[in-house]
Design an enzyme around this catalytic site. Structure first.
Site, PDB file in Angstrom:
ATOM      1  N   ARG A 259     -44.643 -32.692  12.007  1.00 46.91           N
ATOM      2  CA  ARG A 259     -43.339 -32.680  11.325  1.00 46.91           C
ATOM      3  C   ARG A 259     -42.540 -33.844  11.881  1.00 46.91           C
ATOM      4  NH1 ARG A 259     -38.236 -29.649  12.387  1.00 46.91           N
ATOM      5  NH2 ARG A 259     -37.154 -29.274  10.407  1.00 46.91           N
TER       6      ARG A 259
ATOM      7  N   ASN B 227     -32.982 -30.450   7.859  1.00 47.60           N
ATOM      8  CA  ASN B 227     -33.117 -29.664   9.085  1.00 47.60           C
ATOM      9  C   ASN B 227     -31.893 -28.780   9.309  1.00 47.60           C
ATOM     10  OD1 ASN B 227     -34.607 -29.261  11.735  1.00 47.60           O
ATOM     11  ND2 ASN B 227     -32.583 -29.890  12.482  1.00 47.60           N
ATOM     12  N   GLU B 228     -32.122 -27.496   9.572  1.00 48.30           N
ATOM     13  CA  GLU B 228     -31.077 -26.554   9.985  1.00 48.30           C
ATOM     14  C   GLU B 228     -29.763 -26.820   9.252  1.00 48.30           C
ATOM     15  OE1 GLU B 228     -30.972 -26.753  14.269  1.00 48.30           O
ATOM     16  OE2 GLU B 228     -33.075 -26.150  14.467  1.00 48.30           O
TER      17      GLU B 228
ATOM     18  N   TYR C  95     -35.751 -19.830  18.583  1.00 44.40           N
ATOM     19  CA  TYR C  95     -35.326 -20.119  19.946  1.00 44.40           C
ATOM     20  C   TYR C  95     -34.777 -18.826  20.561  1.00 44.40           C
ATOM     21  CZ  TYR C  95     -36.142 -25.012  18.782  1.00 44.40           C
ATOM     22  OH  TYR C  95     -36.729 -26.198  18.405  1.00 44.40           O
TER      23      TYR C  95
ATOM     24  N   GLU D 210     -39.947 -24.690  13.969  1.00 45.94           N
ATOM     25  CA  GLU D 210     -39.638 -25.130  15.328  1.00 45.94           C
ATOM     26  C   GLU D 210     -39.659 -23.920  16.246  1.00 45.94           C
ATOM     27  OE1 GLU D 210     -36.035 -27.210  16.080  1.00 45.94           O
ATOM     28  OE2 GLU D 210     -36.237 -28.582  14.369  1.00 45.94           O
TER      29      GLU D 210
ATOM     30  N   TRP E 224     -41.572 -27.626  18.970  1.00 43.65           N
ATOM     31  CA  TRP E 224     -40.617 -28.712  19.248  1.00 43.65           C
ATOM     32  C   TRP E 224     -40.698 -29.047  20.731  1.00 43.65           C
ATOM     33  CZ3 TRP E 224     -37.384 -31.408  15.960  1.00 43.65           C
ATOM     34  CH2 TRP E 224     -36.542 -32.339  16.598  1.00 43.65           C
TER      35      TRP E 224
END
Length: 383
Positions: A86, A163-164, A232, A259, A288
């Site tokens: 990625r 992204n996010e 996370y 991620e 990540w």
């Protein structure tokens, strides 16, 4: 992933209870029909290749936009066993714009190294909370502007729209904005598999993506959208990991862990559960990140100083540990790889592989029928 403000965990339990109802919208009753599949595409809730073989991502994020001179990292990532990379790009709204010619070079390098290339615009990270971030609409402007670099690459490239795309403020706009972004991409002629990241800095503690995934998928006229959750600190228990990923699988919706790490400032993610759950459900994961992290999250580097011979403890865990990349990745069949098997001989369960691959598996369950007996589709659910 960028260093971000703390995530909220208070909504996780309520999210798990409420989100399932939103996912259970029947895909069969959504109405309309998808266009003919081109290259990598979604079939029966799975990401598959153009030939119908399952493709399970096992790979790494690489921060190209901040380290454009580190193109050799793509080959180094492949050498560690990955089947996917990625790649961080920039629309030019926050960092230096990644040009169409640069993207062409990245895709060519992915193909030379027999990697599937997930390309993402990073400028959207934390929109609504981070004042420097830009919108999904601006990311789509970028994709349209570089379409020449991506046309015809549907077998090799997944486009990760942004992204996010929301932080912890304004994330209620995620659903309509994501639907609009997908619609614009299709109207512009993109036939690629599209990937959409969750809001809440990618972690979806609010359940926004989870609750609305079915309607977002239905809004794609190609029915070719994959959902990406970033795991996370919100995902620090096996129950949270299994509950989130399992809900998508149970609803027949495609999901990957786009991620994750083995540690983070907002909590200690359960990387073992993430990898084990992804393996048991045959879902993709992308750790990540390769190298070059800063701002206090240097511990997320997999190798030190972009040196492939200097694995960190996180890198060693991801590549060589239980359910890691080295032991679970299967090269895409578009490169001549066997997916989950060679296409000949015997599968691990004792049945023969189907010589014709996915062409003998009309219902997508991983089983085919050849020579008057059952066979296992290479890379399919039964492999």
């Amino acid at each position: 992933m960028r260093k971000r403000s703390s995530r909220k965990k208070s909504g996780v339990v309520a999210m798990a209870l409420a989100a399932t109802a939103g996912l259970l919208l029947s895909l069969a009753g959504m109405g309309g029909s998808a266009v003919a599949a081109t290259g990598l595409h979604v079939s029966n809730g799975r990401l598959v290749e153009g030939n119908g073989n399952d493709f399970v991502m096992r790979g790494v994020n690489h921060a190209h936009t901040w380290y454009p001179g580190r193109t050799s990292s793509i080959g180094d990532i492949k050498a560690k066993g990955a089947n996917t990379v990625r790649v961080v790009l920039s629309s030019g709204d926050r960092w230096t714009r990644t040009s169409a010619s640069e993207v062409t070079g990245i895709v060519d390098r992915c193909k030379q190294n027999k990697l599937i290339c997930v390309l993402e615009v990073h400028d959207t990270t934390g929109f609504g909370e981070d004042g420097a971030a830009t919108t999904l609409s601006k990311a789509v402007d970028y994709w349209i502007g570089i379409r020449s670099a991506l046309a015809g690459q549907e077998n090799y490239v997944v486009i990760n729209l942004g992204n996010e795309p929301y932080g912890n403020t304004g994330y209620e706009r995620w659903t309509p904005d994501t639907k609009a972004a997908i619609g614009r991409m299709r109207d512009a002629g993109f036939d690629h598999a599209l990937m959409v990241d969750a809001p809440n800095w990618g972690q979806d503690w609010s359940g926004t993506m989870k609750n609305n995934a079915a309607s977002v998928f239905a809004a794609d006229p190609d029915r070719n959208t994959v959902f990406s959750i970033h795991m996370y600190g919100v995902y620090d228990t096996a129950a949270e990991v299994q509950g989130y990923l399992g809900a998508f699988v149970n609803a027949g919706l495609p999901v990957v862990v786009g991620e994750f790490g083995d540690n983070h400032s907002d909590g200690n993610p359960d990387e073992g559960a993430i990898m084990a759950t992804a393996q048991s459900l045959r879902l993709g994961y992308l750790g990540w990140s390769w190298s070059g992290n800063g701002s206090g999250v240097e511990y997320l580097d997999m190798v030190t100083g972009f040196d492939p011979g200097s694995l960190t403890s996180w890198g060693n865990r991801l590549f060589n540990g239980a359910d890691g990349i080295a032991s679970t990745a299967r090269e895409a069949t578009v490169y001549g790889g066997g997916g989950g098997g060679s296409g000949s001989g015997t599968a691990p369960n004792g049945y023969p592989y189907c010589a014709q691959g996915g062409s003998t598996d009309p219902d997508g369950d991983g089983w085919g029928w050849e020579n008057n007996r059952s066979c296992v589709v290479p890379g399919g659910r039964a492999d």
